[in-house]
Design an enzyme around this catalytic site. Structure first.
Site, PDB file in Angstrom:
ATOM      1  N   PRO A  61       0.811  -1.216   0.000  1.00  0.00           N
ATOM      2  CA  PRO A  61       0.000   0.000   0.000  1.00  0.00           C
ATOM      3  C   PRO A  61       0.845   1.267   0.000  1.00  0.00           C
ATOM      4  O   PRO A  61       1.956   1.295   0.547  1.00  0.00           O
ATOM      5  CB  PRO A  61      -0.822  -0.119   1.282  1.00  0.00           C
ATOM      6  CG  PRO A  61      -0.037  -1.015   2.166  1.00  0.00           C
ATOM      7  CD  PRO A  61       0.739  -1.938   1.266  1.00  0.00           C
ATOM      8  N   HIS A  62       0.321   2.284  -0.644  1.00  0.00           N
ATOM      9  CA  HIS A  62       0.981   3.593  -0.703  1.00  0.00           C
ATOM     10  C   HIS A  62      -0.102   4.643  -0.880  1.00  0.00           C
ATOM     11  O   HIS A  62      -1.245   4.322  -1.186  1.00  0.00           O
ATOM     12  CB  HIS A  62       2.010   3.642  -1.833  1.00  0.00           C
ATOM     13  CG  HIS A  62       1.485   3.200  -3.160  1.00  0.00           C
ATOM     14  ND1 HIS A  62       1.265   1.868  -3.462  1.00  0.00           N
ATOM     15  CD2 HIS A  62       1.113   3.894  -4.244  1.00  0.00           C
ATOM     16  CE1 HIS A  62       0.787   1.775  -4.699  1.00  0.00           C
ATOM     17  NE2 HIS A  62       0.678   2.993  -5.181  1.00  0.00           N
ATOM     18  N   GLY A  63       0.258   5.888  -0.687  1.00  0.00           N
ATOM     19  CA  GLY A  63      -0.711   6.975  -0.733  1.00  0.00           C
ATOM     20  C   GLY A  63      -1.076   7.401  -2.142  1.00  0.00           C
ATOM     21  O   GLY A  63      -0.549   6.880  -3.135  1.00  0.00           O
TER      22      GLY A  63
END
Length: 166
Positions: A61-63
């Site tokens: 996950p990442h922004g």
């Protein structure tokens, strides 16, 4: 290995949902001071648009692009869930949270992919009981971390052509 310091490796966690897993990975980045509070929520927002599960029990996950303003430096978090967590069609045992102000995350993703496709290395990460094992397995992916990954991000400068280049 400043992109993934030892204190960013959390083993033996338990969560009830993929949202909790994403928040756990994001909160580690916040605790490290790599990102401002709110980045973990941006990671959830990204997940709503596209799954970050990459198979073999891993999610990265990442922004969102908009959340890059919350990032102070490129960093990773490693959150391991031995019991796993349902992630759509997959079951995830490890979340590798990424924060990067520029496209450094693409190089990191490519390096991580080379490690995660190796069954023995993927198994070592899913089953690790010592942060040193995690750091040793991931070291090849992180030793050539993109420039600026271990320092405050500086504004990009135009690159000069090498002398003799046309």
């Amino acid at each position: 290995m400043d992109v993934l310091p030892r204190e960013a490796v959390r083993l033996g966690l338990s969560v009830g949902s993929k949202e909790d897993a994403i928040l756990a990975a994001g909160r580690i980045l916040e605790e490290l001071g790599a990102v401002d509070v709110g980045y973990a929520d941006a990671m959830l927002e990204r997940e709503r648009g596209m799954s970050t599960s990459v198979g073999a029990g891993f999610a990265i996950p990442h922004g969102t692009d908009e959340s890059r303003v919350l990032i102070h430096r490129t960093a990773l978090s490693f959150a391991q869930f031995p019991a796993g967590v349902e992630w759509g069609e997959d079951r995830v045992f490890v979340c590798l949270g990424i924060a990067a102000r520029d496209d450094a995350h693409l190089e990191i993703l490519a390096s991580l992919a080379n490690i995660l496709i190796e069954p023995e290395q993927a198994s070592q990460l899913r089953e690790a009981s010592d942060p040193e094992v995690v750091l040793a397995v991931l070291a090849p992916a992180l030793q050539d971390a993109p420039e600026g990954a271990t320092h405050e991000a500086a504004p990009e400068r135009p690159r000069e052509a090498p002398q003799g280049a046309a």
